[in-house]
Design an enzyme around this catalytic site. Structure first.
Site, PDB file in Angstrom:
ATOM      1  CG  HIS A  88      54.362  13.244  33.167  1.00 53.96           C
ATOM      2  ND1 HIS A  88      53.900  14.306  33.897  1.00 53.96           N
ATOM      3  CD2 HIS A  88      55.465  12.786  33.803  1.00 53.96           C
ATOM      4  CE1 HIS A  88      54.687  14.487  34.943  1.00 53.96           C
ATOM      5  NE2 HIS A  88      55.641  13.585  34.909  1.00 53.96           N
TER       6      HIS A  88
ATOM      7  CG  ASP B  83      52.274  13.067  44.382  1.00 52.87           C
ATOM      8  OD1 ASP B  83      53.220  12.301  44.590  1.00 52.87           O
ATOM      9  OD2 ASP B  83      52.373  14.073  43.655  1.00 52.87           O
TER      10      ASP B  83
ATOM     11  NE  ARG C  33      59.325  10.663  46.891  1.00 51.26           N
ATOM     12  CZ  ARG C  33      58.975  10.832  45.608  1.00 51.26           C
ATOM     13  NH1 ARG C  33      57.766  11.222  45.286  1.00 51.26           N
ATOM     14  NH2 ARG C  33      59.849  10.601  44.662  1.00 51.26           N
TER      15      ARG C  33
ATOM     16  CB  SER D 284      55.186  10.559  42.819  1.00 56.22           C
ATOM     17  OG  SER D 284      55.085  11.921  42.558  1.00 56.22           O
TER      18      SER D 284
ATOM     19  CE  LYS E 132      52.283  13.896  40.352  1.00 52.33           C
ATOM     20  NZ  LYS E 132      53.454  14.529  40.931  1.00 52.33           N
TER      21      LYS E 132
HETATM   22  N1  URA Z   1      57.801  14.130  39.381  1.00 48.30           N
HETATM   23  C1  URA Z   1      56.782  13.774  40.179  1.00 48.30           C
HETATM   24  O1  URA Z   1      55.648  14.161  39.958  1.00 48.30           O
HETATM   25  N2  URA Z   1      57.044  12.982  41.245  1.00 48.30           N
HETATM   26  C2  URA Z   1      58.280  12.524  41.532  1.00 48.30           C
HETATM   27  O2  URA Z   1      58.439  11.807  42.488  1.00 48.30           O
HETATM   28  C3  URA Z   1      59.330  12.903  40.688  1.00 48.30           C
HETATM   29  C4  URA Z   1      59.060  13.699  39.612  1.00 48.30           C
END
Ligand code: URA
Length: 434
Positions: free
Chosen positions: A82, A161, A168, A183, A187
Site C-alpha cells: 500500500h 471509513d 474528514r 483509515s 482497509k
Molecule cells: N489514505 C487513506 O486511505 N486514508 C487516509 O486517511 C489518508 C490516506
C-alpha cells in the site's frame, strides 16, 4: 452511552475507552450519529490526538464495520502493498505483475485518485477493455490460477471509513496521524492479506510533508499491523518530486510497462526493486533482501514480468497488445513542450503543484464526480539535479482541454525551482520501519 459525553471527553483531552470508540464507529456507520457530532469528535481527535491504544481500537472498530475478506482459499502467503499516495505513483501497475511473476499471490484491492494524487484503478482503466469489477469467486480463482487480480475495493469493506473519510475531507481533519493510520490499516486488514508492505511517502506531494511525521505514521501503522498478527513493514520513500517521469493515467501505464521491460526511470525502478524485495521476503519466497533483488532482476530480464502483465490484462478483459503498441492507449490531441525560462540546475520540483497541473489538464479529479481524461498528463524531461538552459524542454503536456492549458502551464512552471548551484542528490528511500 452518549456521543455527547464522548465528544466532551476528547475535547478535554481524556483517553477514550474501547467501548466508547466502538460505540462511535458502530453508530456513525449505521447513520445513528449525525455528521455534526461526528465532525466535532473528529476535530477533537485531530486537535487533542489519540494514543496508540485508542488508534488500535479505532482501527479494529473500523475494520469490523464492514466485510472482512477471507482469502484463505488462495494458496501461499498473500502480501499486500500500500502506498500512502503521491504524484506519478504507478508502482502497483508494475509491481503487481512483477511479484506475481516471482510467485507471490497478488490479491489487490485498489482505489481511485482524488485531487493531486492518482489512483491505480483509474490508471488501469486507461487500458482498453480492462475491468476492475469482478465477483469474489473470479478474484480468488484468478489469484490461484495466474497469481494476480486487481479490483476495486467493494463497498462492503470498512464501511465506517468511507463515511468518516468523506467527512474528514470537508472538515479539515484528514492529516492527523492516528486518523490516517486507522483509515489505511482498517482497509488493509479487512482486505485479508497475511502480510503488508507499506510505502509511506514523504515530502511536498505526500500527506506527510516532514520526515518526522512520515516515520511517526509508518511506526503507528506497523504497530497496528503487528498487533493484528500481520507481518507489517514500512519503507519511507521520497515524494518531494514526482515519481518517475510520467504523471497522468495513460502515460503512467506506458511508464509502468517500460519498467517491466527494464527501461523505467531510475527512481521508479529502484522503488519497485526495494518494495518488491521486501514483499518477496514477507511472502517467504526470498530468503533475504538480496535474494529478493536477485529474483526481481531475473523476472525482469527473462521477460517473465512483462508476460505476466499481459496475462493479467487479458484475464481482466483488457487488450494485452498495449504492452507492444502504446498507440492502443488513449492519446491526447495536443502535445506541447514546456520550455524553461531560466538557465541553471533544477533545485526542486514541487510534486503537489505538478499533480494539480495534471489534474487541471484532466488527469485527476478535483471532486469525486469529475470525469477524467485518461489521455491527459505530463511527461517530465528534467528532474531534480539536472541542468537546463533557457529554452530547453522541461516537460511535455498531453491534453484535450485547450481552455485549461494556460492555467496548467502556469502552475507547472511555478513548480520548477531553478538555481545556480547544483542541489545535493536526494534520497529515494529514507528508511525502513519494522
Ligand atoms: N489514505 C487513506 O486511505 N486514508 C487516509 O486517511 C489518508 C490516506
Amino acid at each position: 452511552m452518549r456521543i455527547y459525553d464522548i465528544i466532551r471527553k476528547k475535547r478535554d483531552k481524556e483517553v477514550l475507552t474501547k467501548e466508547e470508540i466502538d460505540f462511535f464507529v458502530d453508530r456513525y456507520s449505521k447513520g445513528q450519529i449525525p455528521d455534526y457530532q461526528a465532525s466535532a469528535l473528529l476535530m477533537a481527535i485531530y486537535l487533542n490526538k489519540m494514543n496508540k491504544q485508542e488508534t488500535a481500537y479505532l482501527t479494529e472498530a473500523m475494520m469490523n464495520s464492514g466485510e472482512v475478506m477471507d482469502l484463505s482459499a488462495i494458496n501461499g502467503v498473500k502480501v499486500d502493498k500500500h502506498s500512502t499516495g503521491g504524484v506519478g505513483d504507478k508502482t502497483t501497475i508494475a509491481l503487481a505483475p512483477l511479484m506475481a511473476a516471482c510467485g507471490v499471490p497478488v490479491a489487490k484491492m485498489s482505489g481511485r485518485g482524488l485531487g493531486h494524487t492518482g489512483g491505480t484503478l483509474d490508471k488501469l482503466e486507461a487500458i482498453p477493455g480492462f475491468s476492475i469489477e469482478m465477483s469474489s469467486k473470479k478474484f480468488i480463482d484468478s489469484v490461484n490460477d495466474i497469481k494476480i487480480a486487481v479490483c476495486g475495493q467493494t463497498a462492503s469493506i470498512a464501511v465506517a471509513d468511507k463515511k468518516m473519510y468523506a467527512l474528514r475531507d470537508v472538515t479539515a481533519t484528514v492529516d492527523n496521524i492516528s486518523l490516517i493510520a486507522a483509515s489505511i490499516m482498517c482497509k488493509k486488514l479487512a482486505s485479508g492479506a497475511d502480510a503488508i508492505v507499506l510505502d509511506v511517502k514523504t515530502g511536498d506531494g505526500a500527506f506527510m510533508k516532514t520526515l518526522d511525521d512520515s516515520f511517526a505514521l509508518a511506526k503507528e501503522m506497523v504497530e497496528i499491523g503487528t498487533a493484528m498478527n500481520r507481518e507489517t513493514i514500512a519503507i519511507i520513500s521520497d515524494m518531494d518530486e514526482p515519481l518517475g517521469s510520467a504523471v497522468g493515467n495513460s502515460l503512467e501505464v506506458i511508464e509502468a510497462i517500460e519498467a517491466l521491460k527494464g527501461r523505467g526511470p531510475k527512481d521508479f525502478m529502484t522503488l519497485c526493486e526495494t518494495l518488491g524485495a521486501y514483499m518477496l521476503v514477507s511472502s517467504k519466497i526470498a530468503s533475504d533482501y538480496e535474494d529478493g533483488v536477485r529474483r526481481i532482476k531475473e523476472a525482469l530480464e527473462s521477460g517473465a514480468a512483462l508476460k505476466k502483465f499481459k496475462e493479467f490484462v487479458s484475464n481482466q478483459g483488457g487488450n494485452p497488445e498495449v504492452a507492444d503498441d502504446y498507440s492502443l492507449l488513449p492519446e491526447a490531441n495536443h502535445i506541447v513542450e514546456i520550455k524553461s525560462d531560466k538557465t541553471g540546475f533544477i533545485d526542486k520540483i514541487e510534486a503537489e503543484a505538478v499533480g494539480v497541473s495534471a489534474m487541471v489538464l484532466g488527469a485527476g479529479r478535483e471532486t469525486k464526480e469529475d470525469k477524467l481524461d485518461l489521455s491527459a498528463g505530463i511527461i517530465l524531461k528534467k528532474k531534480v539535479g539536472d541542468f537546463v538552459n533557457e529554452g530547453d524542454t522541461l516537460a511535455v503536456m498531453h491534453f484535450n482541454r485547450e481552455n485549461k492549458f494556460e492555467d496548467a502551464k502556469r502552475r507547472f512552471k511555478n513548480a520548477y525551482i531553478i538555481s545556480e548551484e547544483k542541489a545535493e542528490p536526494k534520497k529515494l528511500i529514507y528508511g525502513v520501519v519494522t
